[in-house]
Design an enzyme around this catalytic site. Structure first.
Site, PDB file in Angstrom:
ATOM      1  N   ASP A   1      36.587 -10.820 -19.518  1.00  0.00           N
ATOM      2  CA  ASP A   1      37.045 -12.012 -18.801  1.00  0.00           C
ATOM      3  C   ASP A   1      37.612 -13.043 -19.775  1.00  0.00           C
ATOM      4  O   ASP A   1      38.592 -13.715 -19.484  1.00  0.00           O
ATOM      5  CB  ASP A   1      35.882 -12.657 -18.033  1.00  0.00           C
ATOM      6  CG  ASP A   1      35.472 -11.821 -16.836  1.00  0.00           C
ATOM      7  OD1 ASP A   1      36.132 -10.778 -16.599  1.00  0.00           O
ATOM      8  OD2 ASP A   1      34.496 -12.192 -16.161  1.00  0.00           O
TER       9      ASP A   1
ATOM     10  N   ASP B   1      41.206 -14.674 -19.680  1.00  0.00           N
ATOM     11  CA  ASP B   1      41.392 -16.134 -19.597  1.00  0.00           C
ATOM     12  C   ASP B   1      42.308 -16.632 -20.705  1.00  0.00           C
ATOM     13  O   ASP B   1      43.072 -17.575 -20.522  1.00  0.00           O
ATOM     14  CB  ASP B   1      40.042 -16.855 -19.691  1.00  0.00           C
ATOM     15  CG  ASP B   1      39.183 -16.607 -18.457  1.00  0.00           C
ATOM     16  OD1 ASP B   1      39.743 -16.122 -17.451  1.00  0.00           O
ATOM     17  OD2 ASP B   1      37.970 -16.869 -18.508  1.00  0.00           O
TER      18      ASP B   1
ATOM     19  N   CYS C   1       9.759 -40.956   6.053  1.00  0.00           N
ATOM     20  CA  CYS C   1       9.062 -39.716   6.420  1.00  0.00           C
ATOM     21  C   CYS C   1       8.807 -38.851   5.187  1.00  0.00           C
ATOM     22  O   CYS C   1       9.718 -38.549   4.420  1.00  0.00           O
ATOM     23  CB  CYS C   1       9.900 -38.942   7.440  1.00  0.00           C
ATOM     24  SG  CYS C   1       9.328 -37.263   7.709  1.00  0.00           S
TER      25      CYS C   1
ATOM     26  N   CYS D   1       7.822 -36.662  15.055  1.00  0.00           N
ATOM     27  CA  CYS D   1       8.032 -35.834  13.862  1.00  0.00           C
ATOM     28  C   CYS D   1       6.726 -35.137  13.502  1.00  0.00           C
ATOM     29  O   CYS D   1       5.683 -35.789  13.426  1.00  0.00           O
ATOM     30  CB  CYS D   1       8.512 -36.716  12.712  1.00  0.00           C
ATOM     31  SG  CYS D   1       8.504 -35.853  11.140  1.00  0.00           S
TER      32      CYS D   1
ATOM     33  N   CYS E   1      14.130 -36.764  13.017  1.00  0.00           N
ATOM     34  CA  CYS E   1      13.128 -37.779  12.731  1.00  0.00           C
ATOM     35  C   CYS E   1      13.885 -38.948  12.119  1.00  0.00           C
ATOM     36  O   CYS E   1      14.632 -38.774  11.170  1.00  0.00           O
ATOM     37  CB  CYS E   1      12.113 -37.222  11.730  1.00  0.00           C
ATOM     38  SG  CYS E   1      11.188 -38.506  10.884  1.00  0.00           S
TER      39      CYS E   1
ATOM     40  N   LYS F   1      32.047   1.739  17.087  1.00  0.00           N
ATOM     41  CA  LYS F   1      31.328   0.504  16.774  1.00  0.00           C
ATOM     42  C   LYS F   1      29.840   0.765  16.564  1.00  0.00           C
ATOM     43  O   LYS F   1      29.217   1.476  17.355  1.00  0.00           O
ATOM     44  CB  LYS F   1      31.492  -0.496  17.926  1.00  0.00           C
ATOM     45  CG  LYS F   1      32.918  -0.984  18.072  1.00  0.00           C
ATOM     46  CD  LYS F   1      33.144  -2.244  17.283  1.00  0.00           C
ATOM     47  CE  LYS F   1      33.254  -3.378  18.246  1.00  0.00           C
ATOM     48  NZ  LYS F   1      33.620  -4.636  17.709  1.00  0.00           N
TER      49      LYS F   1
ATOM     50  N   CYS G   1       5.475 -36.902   9.975  1.00  0.00           N
ATOM     51  CA  CYS G   1       5.081 -38.313   9.842  1.00  0.00           C
ATOM     52  C   CYS G   1       4.660 -38.927  11.173  1.00  0.00           C
ATOM     53  O   CYS G   1       4.164 -40.054  11.217  1.00  0.00           O
ATOM     54  CB  CYS G   1       6.205 -39.131   9.217  1.00  0.00           C
ATOM     55  SG  CYS G   1       7.607 -39.364  10.331  1.00  0.00           S
TER      56      CYS G   1
ATOM     57  N   ASP H   1      34.731  -6.216   8.847  1.00  0.00           N
ATOM     58  CA  ASP H   1      34.563  -7.295   9.826  1.00  0.00           C
ATOM     59  C   ASP H   1      35.117  -8.609   9.275  1.00  0.00           C
ATOM     60  O   ASP H   1      34.389  -9.476   8.815  1.00  0.00           O
ATOM     61  CB  ASP H   1      33.080  -7.438  10.169  1.00  0.00           C
ATOM     62  CG  ASP H   1      32.884  -8.193  11.464  1.00  0.00           C
ATOM     63  OD1 ASP H   1      33.891  -8.497  12.134  1.00  0.00           O
ATOM     64  OD2 ASP H   1      31.725  -8.482  11.800  1.00  0.00           O
TER      65      ASP H   1
ATOM     66  N   LYS I   1      35.342  -0.095   9.170  1.00  0.00           N
ATOM     67  CA  LYS I   1      35.945  -1.175   9.952  1.00  0.00           C
ATOM     68  C   LYS I   1      35.426  -2.493   9.386  1.00  0.00           C
ATOM     69  O   LYS I   1      34.294  -2.900   9.634  1.00  0.00           O
ATOM     70  CB  LYS I   1      35.574  -1.033  11.433  1.00  0.00           C
ATOM     71  CG  LYS I   1      36.315  -2.019  12.323  1.00  0.00           C
ATOM     72  CD  LYS I   1      36.111  -1.647  13.782  1.00  0.00           C
ATOM     73  CE  LYS I   1      36.929  -2.495  14.720  1.00  0.00           C
ATOM     74  NZ  LYS I   1      36.789  -3.920  14.547  1.00  0.00           N
TER      75      LYS I   1
ATOM     76  N   TYR J   1      45.291  -1.614   4.901  1.00  0.00           N
ATOM     77  CA  TYR J   1      45.018  -0.363   5.621  1.00  0.00           C
ATOM     78  C   TYR J   1      46.138   0.119   6.545  1.00  0.00           C
ATOM     79  O   TYR J   1      45.980   1.105   7.246  1.00  0.00           O
ATOM     80  CB  TYR J   1      43.707  -0.450   6.403  1.00  0.00           C
ATOM     81  CG  TYR J   1      43.541  -1.651   7.312  1.00  0.00           C
ATOM     82  CD1 TYR J   1      44.443  -1.905   8.341  1.00  0.00           C
ATOM     83  CD2 TYR J   1      42.470  -2.518   7.146  1.00  0.00           C
ATOM     84  CE1 TYR J   1      44.292  -2.994   9.172  1.00  0.00           C
ATOM     85  CE2 TYR J   1      42.301  -3.624   7.978  1.00  0.00           C
ATOM     86  CZ  TYR J   1      43.221  -3.855   8.992  1.00  0.00           C
ATOM     87  OH  TYR J   1      43.063  -4.938   9.800  1.00  0.00           O
TER      88      TYR J   1
HETATM   89  S1  IVH Z   1      43.921  -0.303  11.537  1.00  0.00           S
HETATM   90  C1  IVH Z   1      46.176  -0.887  15.780  1.00  0.00           C
HETATM   91  N1  IVH Z   1      41.912  -0.178   9.907  1.00  0.00           N
HETATM   92  O1  IVH Z   1      39.820  -4.095  13.483  1.00  0.00           O
HETATM   93  C2  IVH Z   1      45.227  -1.480  14.833  1.00  0.00           C
HETATM   94  N2  IVH Z   1      41.942  -1.992  11.441  1.00  0.00           N
HETATM   95  O2  IVH Z   1      39.222  -4.246  16.325  1.00  0.00           O
HETATM   96  C3  IVH Z   1      45.491  -1.003  13.449  1.00  0.00           C
HETATM   97  N3  IVH Z   1      40.058  -3.542  11.183  1.00  0.00           N
HETATM   98  O3  IVH Z   1      42.650  -5.921  14.431  1.00  0.00           O
HETATM   99  C4  IVH Z   1      44.475  -1.558  12.573  1.00  0.00           C
HETATM  100  N4  IVH Z   1      39.098  -2.501   9.506  1.00  0.00           N
HETATM  101  O4  IVH Z   1      41.545  -6.463  12.164  1.00  0.00           O
HETATM  102  C5  IVH Z   1      42.463  -0.863  10.914  1.00  0.00           C
HETATM  103  N5  IVH Z   1      40.231   0.093   8.345  1.00  0.00           N
HETATM  104  C6  IVH Z   1      40.785  -0.610   9.344  1.00  0.00           C
HETATM  105  C7  IVH Z   1      40.198  -1.794   9.848  1.00  0.00           C
HETATM  106  C8  IVH Z   1      40.809  -2.457  10.909  1.00  0.00           C
HETATM  107  C9  IVH Z   1      39.047  -3.550  10.308  1.00  0.00           C
HETATM  108  C10 IVH Z   1      40.235  -4.565  12.237  1.00  0.00           C
HETATM  109  C11 IVH Z   1      41.617  -5.069  12.434  1.00  0.00           C
HETATM  110  C12 IVH Z   1      41.910  -4.872  13.892  1.00  0.00           C
HETATM  111  C13 IVH Z   1      40.532  -4.809  14.460  1.00  0.00           C
HETATM  112  C14 IVH Z   1      40.489  -4.123  15.796  1.00  0.00           C
END
Ligand code: IVH
Length: 666
Positions: free
Chosen positions: A33, A37, A430, A407, A425, A314, A410, A117, A115, A226
């Site tokens: 690093d 830098d 307190c 509270c 409170c 899911k 106190c 989040d 997937k 992706y």
């Molecule tokens: S492909 C037609 N790949 O999941 C959709 N989506 O619930 C093509 N997401 O809007 C997306 N990981 O934000 C794809 N490996 C992944 C993903 C992914 C998360 C999200 C994405 C999408 C949502 C749908």
């Protein structure tokens, strides 16, 4: 000369991009690093000396410009569709049957991905350069969040140019906040008394939609690519190879992507990740299953809402069943009362959970949780476990938890926030609040008083040895010897540690006061604008609100705190002690002060505002954020706003970017 410099600058940029690639895409850094830098600092210095050579795709140019007024709308050239969901093996099998039927054979394979989040984003590269970053929005149009996207370190501003890159390349992927960053962000927010983000996804979305990219930059967002959007020529004939190409271009892809030949193999991968998800430092809410071959995808097409060639599997939120042993009410440092369930310890998503938040009394009443009840707790995106529902009542006769009328610490009056759900409170004396305030004051991010832990604070408060933080500094060894587990030696250590904290920088002291809405970050902003505590205390509310990154609510809170007689009297006791660091030291390598004060406003082409301020400081100017009679110079870029009017009204010297360059050159 300038040609040589330009060459050197380009070389440094190339080197930095290559190290970014090794670090962010291949996870195989070749230098430390510190070495990185050093390269960065060298580039920055050359660019500072030759601002005319700065280009927007330089690695130094991730943050620029002023906060935006709002986001522009971007039309996606290829719509960003949604995805259909499945929740079990049958539904997944049904998806595979549909594919087989539509294609008329079973000669296809899948790619299985995590997937992530977070939130979907579309990045547009033209001739290898990042031109736009946009949110999904309604799928047709989204927000232009380019300025914020540019602050995300693993998103290249420029793709690696060692192979053919399509002139137009839209890359789609997910922006997320690592779980560890989310936890830290919420810790800081809690300390500052600010509302917390419920989960990393909300934190990522909130951070990406800030109008000030300077704040987004501190949020440690990250990206996985992706999919493609608009593209001027195909990258490959299958998805897996496209992702491989992404990687070669310098785009980060998730390391856990696998090919699967049939749906049973897909299912196996899904089940295995469901168990292993807590190993990751980001949240996943399932798996995404995609047909690999792009020609087959075309045949399958889409329903308009979602493509037929992909589906999500899911995961169920991670849940566990346990018993509520008791319900406590905690008092926070700003007086908020929070109900907390003490649970029979249970293993959930890799950690043993003993307590779960019930958030507030409205929530508690809605769930009707009572002591002795068997409940389901959950860690969905949320990191702090929540009680989801009661599945078995302790008994018919158990009574509902009563909202405290006083509270619990106190005994004094409590009040519900006018515009919120919190009960507080309101007794400033307190002991519950005092304990929390002292814990915070001594905490790591603030005065960092090593030997002053929770147990000792309890005793100091209980025995009324400390009634406010000024009292801490009056403690003598003999006052605390004899408290539980406190011999001569430990007592000496505590007193020394308290004394040592007097030399903490001013911003830490301000942060330690626990003023509502003021954490370390805002405290630092304050000390960038005022060089002594005295000046902060004497600032008017209007003056404070004019500072970048400080809004009216925060300004009001600061002003009120420093105009409260009790607070002033406590601080005055400290101001008398000259060992206290209540002046901000001058930056080490700044030139001798000229005694002149400058303000920067508007957008400069060749500098970010921070860089312009740095340059002025090097020239010996004191830089502030507000134009006043004392201002000697206003550097006004494009769209300067009200500061320019004020400077003109006060007859202050104003220069544009060229004038600024002249000053730097002089
Ligand atoms: S492909 C037609 N790949 O999941 C959709 N989506 O619930 C093509 N997401 O809007 C997306 N990981 O934000 C794809 N490996 C992944 C993903 C992914 C998360 C999200 C994405 C999408 C949502 C749908």
């Amino acid at each position: 000369m300038s040609k040589d410099v330009n060459k050197k600058i380009e070389q440094l940029r190339e080197q930095i991009r290559e190290h970014d690639y090794l670090y962010y895409v291949l996870s195989q850094p070749k230098i430390s690093d510190q070495e990185y830098d050093k390269l960065f600092a060298e580039l920055k210095e050359l660019e500072n000396e030759h601002p005319e050579l700065i280009t927007p795709d330089s690695p130094t140019q991730r943050v620029s410009g002023q906060p935006l007024e709002g986001f522009e709308t971007v039309r996606h050239s290829v719509a960003m569709l949604s995805m259909d969901n499945t929740y079990n093996a049958e539904e997944l099998k049904a998806f595979d049957e549909r594919i087989k039927k539509q294609l008329g054979h079973d000669d296809y394979d899948y790619v299985v991905e995590l997937k992530i989040d977070g939130l979907a984003i579309s990045l547009r590269y033209e001739n290898g350069k990042l031109v736009t970053g946009a949110t999904r929005g309604n799928g047709e149009t989204g927000d232009n969040v380019t300025a914020n996207i540019r602050t995300i370190k693993n998103i290249p501003l420029r793709l690696r140019n060692n192979i053919n890159i399509p002139d137009i390349l839209e890359v789609r992927g997910e922006i997320y906040m690592p779980t560890s960053s989310f936890t830290e962000l919420n810790r800081l927010k809690a300390e500052a008394g600010e509302p917390l983000f419920a989960n990393p996804r909300n934190a990522a979305a909130g951070s990406l939609k800030l109008l000030d990219a300077n704040i987004t930059k501190t949020r440690n967002l990250s990206f996985f690519a992706y999919a493609t959007g608009e593209i001027s020529e195909p990258l490959a004939d299958n998805h897996f190879d496209c992702l491989e190409k992404f990687k070669q271009f310098g785009l980060p892809i998730n390391p856990n992507i696998t090919k699967a030949k049939d749906i049973d193999e897909v299912m196996g991968i899904c089940l295995s990740w469901d168990k292993r998800r807590s190993e990751l430092d980001y949240q996943i809410d399932g798996m995404v299953i995609k047909i690999n071959n792009l020609a087959q995808r075309d045949i399958l097409g889409s329903t308009g809402r979602a493509p037929r060639w992909c589906i999500s599997y899911k995961f169920a939120a991670e849940q566990a069943e346990t018993k509520v042993e008791s319900i406590d009410v905690q008092v926070g440092k700003t007086g908020i009362l929070t109900p907390v369930a003490n649970l029979t310890p249970v293993l959930l998503a890799g950690t043993t959970v003993k307590r779960a938040s019930l958030h507030n009394f409205d929530m508690l009443a809605k769930l009707d949780v009572r002591e002795g009840d068997t409940v389901i707790i959950e860690k969905a995106g949320e990191i702090i476990p929540q009680v989801v529902k009661v599945i078995e009542k302790a008994s018919e006769s158990s009574s509902a938890f009563e909202i405290p009328k006083a509270c619990p610490i106190c005994g004094s009056e409590v009040k519900k926030d006018e515009d919120g759900v919190y009960i507080r409170c309101i007794n400033p004396e307190c002991k519950g609040q005092l304990k929390e305030k002292l814990k915070y004051f001594a905490g790591r991010g603030q005065m960092d008083i090593e030997n002053l832990g929770e147990a000792l604070i309890e005793q100091l408060v209980k025995h009324e040895l400390v009634k406010n933080f000024a009292d801490l500094y009056k403690l003598k060894r003999r006052d605390i010897v004899g408290l539980e587990r406190m011999g001569e030696i430990s007592a000496g250590k505590v007193i020394n540690a308290i004394k040592a904290s007097k030399t903490r920088p001013l911003w830490r002291f301000i942060a330690a006061l626990g003023i509502r809405h003021i954490g370390g970050q805002t405290a630092q902003v304050l000390t960038e604008n005022y060089d002594s505590l005295d000046k902060v205390m004497n600032a008017t509310e209007e003056e404070l609100a004019e500072i970048d990154q400080i809004g009216p609510i925060v300004a009001k809170s600061i002003f009120e705190y420093f105009h409260d007689e009790k607070n002033i009297s406590i601080i005055n006791q400290l101001l008398d002690d000259e060992k206290f660091n209540l002046e901000k030291p001058a930056p080490v390598n700044s030139k001798k002060s000229t005694g002149l004060t400058a303000v920067v406003t508007g957008t400069l082409e060749k500098f970010t505002r921070e860089e312009a301020k740095e340059q002025l400081k090097l020239k010996g100017y004191k830089v502030t954020s507000t134009v006043s009679k004392k201002t000697s110079l206003l550097v006004a870029g494009k769209n300067p706003g009200s500061k320019l009017d004020k400077a003109n009204a006060l007859g202050i010297k104003v220069v544009d970017e060229q004038g600024f360059l002249d000053i730097l050159g002089s």
